[in-house]
Design a protein around this motif. Structure first.
Motif, PDB file in Angstrom:
ATOM      1  N   ASP A 195      37.938  35.403  43.505  1.00 17.31           N
ATOM      2  CA  ASP A 195      39.326  35.318  43.023  1.00 17.31           C
ATOM      3  C   ASP A 195      39.523  34.207  41.992  1.00 17.31           C
ATOM      4  OD1 ASP A 195      40.801  37.333  44.924  1.00 17.31           O
ATOM      5  OD2 ASP A 195      39.484  36.159  46.217  1.00 17.31           O
ATOM      6  N   LEU A 196      38.734  34.280  40.919  1.00 18.34           N
ATOM      7  CA  LEU A 196      38.883  33.308  39.837  1.00 18.34           C
ATOM      8  C   LEU A 196      40.191  33.523  39.076  1.00 18.34           C
ATOM      9  CD1 LEU A 196      35.859  33.087  40.586  1.00 18.34           C
ATOM     10  CD2 LEU A 196      35.348  32.875  38.144  1.00 18.34           C
ATOM     11  N   HIS A 197      40.620  34.778  38.973  1.00 19.92           N
ATOM     12  CA  HIS A 197      41.878  35.143  38.302  1.00 19.92           C
ATOM     13  C   HIS A 197      41.996  34.495  36.922  1.00 19.92           C
ATOM     14  CE1 HIS A 197      43.923  37.592  41.359  1.00 19.92           C
ATOM     15  NE2 HIS A 197      43.219  36.867  42.225  1.00 19.92           N
ATOM     16  N   LEU A 198      40.921  34.585  36.151  1.00 18.47           N
ATOM     17  CA  LEU A 198      40.947  34.063  34.785  1.00 18.47           C
ATOM     18  C   LEU A 198      42.022  34.775  33.976  1.00 18.47           C
ATOM     19  CD1 LEU A 198      37.097  33.938  34.085  1.00 18.47           C
ATOM     20  CD2 LEU A 198      38.562  32.085  34.919  1.00 18.47           C
ATOM     21  N   ASP A 199      42.667  34.035  33.113  1.00 21.75           N
ATOM     22  CA  ASP A 199      43.729  34.575  32.252  1.00 21.75           C
ATOM     23  C   ASP A 199      45.026  34.819  33.013  1.00 21.75           C
ATOM     24  OD1 ASP A 199      44.016  34.856  29.544  1.00 21.75           O
ATOM     25  OD2 ASP A 199      43.705  37.018  29.521  1.00 21.75           O
ATOM     26  N   SER A 200      45.199  34.171  34.149  1.00 24.69           N
ATOM     27  CA  SER A 200      46.443  34.313  34.905  1.00 24.69           C
ATOM     28  C   SER A 200      47.615  33.812  34.065  1.00 24.69           C
ATOM     29  CB  SER A 200      46.355  33.515  36.209  1.00 24.69           C
ATOM     30  OG  SER A 200      47.566  33.593  36.921  1.00 24.69           O
ATOM     31  N   PRO A 201      48.722  34.571  34.009  1.00 26.66           N
ATOM     32  CA  PRO A 201      49.853  34.159  33.166  1.00 26.66           C
ATOM     33  C   PRO A 201      50.753  33.116  33.823  1.00 26.66           C
ATOM     34  CG  PRO A 201      50.332  36.249  34.215  1.00 26.66           C
ATOM     35  CD  PRO A 201      48.907  35.912  34.594  1.00 26.66           C
ATOM     36  N   PHE A 202      50.548  32.847  35.124  1.00 22.18           N
ATOM     37  CA  PHE A 202      51.357  31.880  35.867  1.00 22.18           C
ATOM     38  C   PHE A 202      52.849  32.188  35.722  1.00 22.18           C
ATOM     39  CE2 PHE A 202      47.333  29.709  35.518  1.00 22.18           C
ATOM     40  CZ  PHE A 202      47.210  29.089  36.754  1.00 22.18           C
ATOM     41  N   LYS A 203      53.205  33.381  36.169  1.00 20.04           N
ATOM     42  CA  LYS A 203      54.607  33.805  36.116  1.00 20.04           C
ATOM     43  C   LYS A 203      55.463  32.896  37.001  1.00 20.04           C
ATOM     44  CE  LYS A 203      53.342  38.647  35.381  1.00 20.04           C
ATOM     45  NZ  LYS A 203      53.351  40.023  35.948  1.00 20.04           N
ATOM     46  N   GLY A 204      56.666  32.631  36.528  1.00 21.01           N
ATOM     47  CA  GLY A 204      57.578  31.789  37.287  1.00 21.01           C
ATOM     48  C   GLY A 204      57.464  30.313  36.967  1.00 21.01           C
ATOM     49  N   LEU A 205      56.525  29.956  36.090  1.00 27.21           N
ATOM     50  CA  LEU A 205      56.350  28.549  35.731  1.00 27.21           C
ATOM     51  C   LEU A 205      56.704  28.294  34.274  1.00 27.21           C
ATOM     52  CD1 LEU A 205      53.006  27.787  37.591  1.00 27.21           C
ATOM     53  CD2 LEU A 205      55.280  26.985  38.208  1.00 27.21           C
ATOM     54  N   GLY A 206      57.363  29.247  33.660  1.00 23.65           N
ATOM     55  CA  GLY A 206      57.687  29.116  32.241  1.00 23.65           C
ATOM     56  C   GLY A 206      58.714  28.043  31.940  1.00 23.65           C
ATOM     57  N   ASP A 230      37.973  40.081  41.665  1.00 29.31           N
ATOM     58  CA  ASP A 230      39.104  39.498  40.945  1.00 29.31           C
ATOM     59  C   ASP A 230      38.647  38.327  40.074  1.00 29.31           C
ATOM     60  OD1 ASP A 230      40.748  41.373  42.029  1.00 29.31           O
ATOM     61  OD2 ASP A 230      41.888  40.025  43.305  1.00 29.31           O
ATOM     62  N   VAL A 231      37.667  38.617  39.254  1.00 25.31           N
ATOM     63  CA  VAL A 231      37.190  37.622  38.295  1.00 25.31           C
ATOM     64  C   VAL A 231      38.299  37.340  37.282  1.00 25.31           C
ATOM     65  CG1 VAL A 231      35.364  37.025  36.669  1.00 25.31           C
ATOM     66  CG2 VAL A 231      34.884  38.604  38.568  1.00 25.31           C
ATOM     67  N   PHE A 232      38.935  38.409  36.809  1.00 26.92           N
ATOM     68  CA  PHE A 232      40.065  38.297  35.903  1.00 26.92           C
ATOM     69  C   PHE A 232      41.355  38.604  36.655  1.00 26.92           C
ATOM     70  CE2 PHE A 232      36.405  39.645  33.309  1.00 26.92           C
ATOM     71  CZ  PHE A 232      36.367  38.610  32.384  1.00 26.92           C
ATOM     72  N   ASP A 233      42.468  38.132  36.106  1.00 22.40           N
ATOM     73  CA  ASP A 233      43.754  38.353  36.767  1.00 22.40           C
ATOM     74  C   ASP A 233      44.258  39.776  36.578  1.00 22.40           C
ATOM     75  OD1 ASP A 233      46.027  37.064  38.245  1.00 22.40           O
ATOM     76  OD2 ASP A 233      47.123  37.798  36.492  1.00 22.40           O
ATOM     77  N   GLU A 234      43.868  40.395  35.490  1.00 19.36           N
ATOM     78  CA  GLU A 234      44.326  41.756  35.210  1.00 19.36           C
ATOM     79  C   GLU A 234      43.187  42.581  34.632  1.00 19.36           C
ATOM     80  OE1 GLU A 234      47.052  43.281  35.870  1.00 19.36           O
ATOM     81  OE2 GLU A 234      48.314  41.611  36.548  1.00 19.36           O
ATOM     82  N   ASN A 235      43.310  43.884  34.805  1.00 17.86           N
ATOM     83  CA  ASN A 235      42.365  44.822  34.215  1.00 17.86           C
ATOM     84  C   ASN A 235      42.364  44.689  32.687  1.00 17.86           C
ATOM     85  OD1 ASN A 235      42.605  47.826  32.905  1.00 17.86           O
ATOM     86  ND2 ASN A 235      40.854  47.691  34.307  1.00 17.86           N
ATOM     87  N   GLN A 236      43.536  44.512  32.101  1.00 18.73           N
ATOM     88  CA  GLN A 236      43.659  44.363  30.642  1.00 18.73           C
ATOM     89  C   GLN A 236      43.776  42.877  30.300  1.00 18.73           C
ATOM     90  OE1 GLN A 236      43.190  46.973  28.761  1.00 18.73           O
ATOM     91  NE2 GLN A 236      43.173  48.389  30.487  1.00 18.73           N
ATOM     92  N   HIS A 237      42.675  42.153  30.405  1.00 20.02           N
ATOM     93  CA  HIS A 237      42.678  40.732  30.135  1.00 20.02           C
ATOM     94  C   HIS A 237      42.346  40.486  28.659  1.00 20.02           C
ATOM     95  CE1 HIS A 237      38.759  42.101  31.717  1.00 20.02           C
ATOM     96  NE2 HIS A 237      38.282  41.422  30.692  1.00 20.02           N
ATOM     97  N   SER A 238      42.382  39.221  28.259  1.00 17.78           N
ATOM     98  CA  SER A 238      42.175  38.887  26.855  1.00 17.78           C
ATOM     99  C   SER A 238      40.691  38.779  26.513  1.00 17.78           C
ATOM    100  CB  SER A 238      42.871  37.562  26.521  1.00 17.78           C
ATOM    101  OG  SER A 238      42.209  36.484  27.175  1.00 17.78           O
ATOM    102  N   LEU A 239      40.401  38.907  25.239  1.00 18.51           N
ATOM    103  CA  LEU A 239      39.036  38.708  24.759  1.00 18.51           C
ATOM    104  C   LEU A 239      38.614  37.258  24.981  1.00 18.51           C
ATOM    105  CD1 LEU A 239      36.496  39.646  23.260  1.00 18.51           C
ATOM    106  CD2 LEU A 239      37.685  39.140  21.104  1.00 18.51           C
ATOM    107  N   LEU A 240      39.553  36.333  24.823  1.00 24.49           N
ATOM    108  CA  LEU A 240      39.253  34.921  25.037  1.00 24.49           C
ATOM    109  C   LEU A 240      38.739  34.693  26.458  1.00 24.49           C
ATOM    110  CD1 LEU A 240      39.319  31.925  24.259  1.00 24.49           C
ATOM    111  CD2 LEU A 240      41.732  31.882  24.982  1.00 24.49           C
TER     112      LEU A 240
END
Length: 410
Positions: A13-24, A62-72
């Motif tokens: 559960d690295l969840h790379l590229d997590s957008p951290f919703k709710g912390l904007g 869950d290496v990435f946070d979403e299936n459609q993650h960024s290239l970065l």
């Protein structure tokens, strides 16, 4: 015959590229550090692997946070794997319900030290050491977002390798707190002859069984107040049928829920030094921390301060005087808890208005219809999609406290 020792890191559960919703709503300087925290935790994972000179690293879904993650995000992961490759450390990785493979816009282009479970059927991959197969690693990746069947029957020991290690991204069949994917019963795992079960999906650390070890490491970086506390991975050493496990922290920003007693404060300005002491303690202990505070008092004036906005002003002031450098503690939210002078049970027995009101609150479980006008307000509906059960309970509790406080004031 003695088995040669192997060692590895068990992460998930690295969840790379997590957008951290709710912390904007946090300051831009802090939010940039929050957005980068999952990548920084990945770097810490790589440093630990090199420091411990492990044979391989497991990443259980869950290496990435979403299936459609960024290239970065994908390039950052590849760079991390290349560092491990330079130190002859292998990687065994699976994808989970967040980064399922169906429809992904990228193909895996990782260095040769990386071994990915590519389909939804459980497979085994060998780990070779000194020219011999020292272990077999078993696992699967999610092809679609939801895997609802029990996959444990597919885990079957293959061959005569010294060690057999199973990776499974899923949850206990009885789990009521999380979305249940690839559900299993604990006996499904313990009845098999695996030396170690490396689990993923649940973001809190938990050892479900000791022999054989059945372990959730949790995620490597918290992302909200629900993921508070220490986050990281396990360093595991297997030797002669025994496992030694040691947990290591990896989080770069600590999420914490703190209770701050302000009972001695008779003026909201007196709360500032009390809060600042807690902030300084968090800076010293964690370096960087996102905090949710619960202000506690045995005096009902705290509710008045909350209603008049004094608590908001106090929190804003404490956040402003903090310095956002290498050590900071930021208050992202707060709630209040008042020890009331009245006895709830005795109050409900009374036949007066306050007693009837108290009983009505206890009898009312669903407050959805009372929130309906807010959710459909012309302006509010642009920002509100609904309230969780936890949020509804908090709204109900605050409403009861406010009314009772006003009714029972001297």
């Amino acid at each position: 015959m003695a088995k040669e020792k192997i060692s590895f890191l068990h992460s998930a559960d690295l969840h790379l590229d997590s957008p951290f919703k709710g912390l904007g709503n946090v300051p831009a300087a802090i939010f940039e550090q929050i957005r980068g925290s999952t990548f920084d935790a990945l770097e810490a994972l790589v440093r630990l692997a090199i420091e411990k000179q492990v044979d391989f690293v497991l990443i259980a879904g869950d290496v990435f946070d979403e299936n459609q993650h960024s290239l970065l995000a994908r390039m950052q992961l590849k760079a991390a794997f290349e560092k491990l490759d330079a130190h002859h450390i292998e990687v065994y990785m699976s994808y989970g319900n967040h980064d399922f493979t169906e429809g992904s816009q990228f193909t895996d282009q990782f260095p040769e030290n990386v071994h990915v479970f590519t389909d939804q059927q459980v497979r085994s991959l060998p780990f070779r050491k000194n020219g011999k197969t020292a272990a077999k690693i078993y696992g699967f990746s999610y092809r679609e977002r939801a895997v609802t069947e029990n996959k444990t029957q597919e885990y079957t020991i293959e061959g005569t390798a010294p060690y057999h290690i199973a990776m499974l991204h899923g949850s206990l069949h009885s789990d009521k707190e999380h979305d249940v994917y690839a559900p299993f019963h604990l006996r499904d795992l313990t009845e098999k002859e695996f030396d170690y079960w490396a689990l993923g999906h649940i973001h809190s650390r938990d050892v479900l069984n000791q022999l054989p070890p059945v372990v959730y490491p949790g995620n490597i970086q918290g992302r909200s107040k629900k993921e508070s506390g220490e986050k990281g991975c396990y360093h595991v050493e297997l030797k002669n049928g025994e496992a030694e496990t040691t947990f290591h922290s990896l989080q770069q920003i600590r999420f914490e829920n703190l209770t701050v007693d302000v009972s001695s404060c008779t003026d909201p300005q007196e709360m500032v030094p009390v809060i600042e002491r807690h902030l300084e303690d968090c800076r010293n202990r964690y370096g960087k921390a996102i905090l949710h505070l619960t202000f506690f008092s045995n005096c009902s004036v705290l509710e008045d301060w909350h209603q008049t906005g004094y608590l908001d002003d106090t929190v804003d002031f404490c956040n402003e005087i903090d310095q956002f450098d290498n050590r900071w503690a930021y208050i992202q939210g707060y709630s209040i808890q008042v020890e009331h002078s009245w006895n709830q049970e005795e109050l409900e027995k009374g036949h007066h208005f306050a007693g009837e009101l108290a009983k009505r609150f206890q009898e009312t479980d669903d407050i959805t219809r009372y929130l309906h006008p807010i959710l459909h307000h012309r302006k509010a509906r642009k920002y509100l999609s609904g309230f969780t059960e936890e949020e509804q309970s908090e709204i109900k509790r605050m409403a009861e406290n406010l009314l009772m406080n006003q009714l029972l004031k001297k």
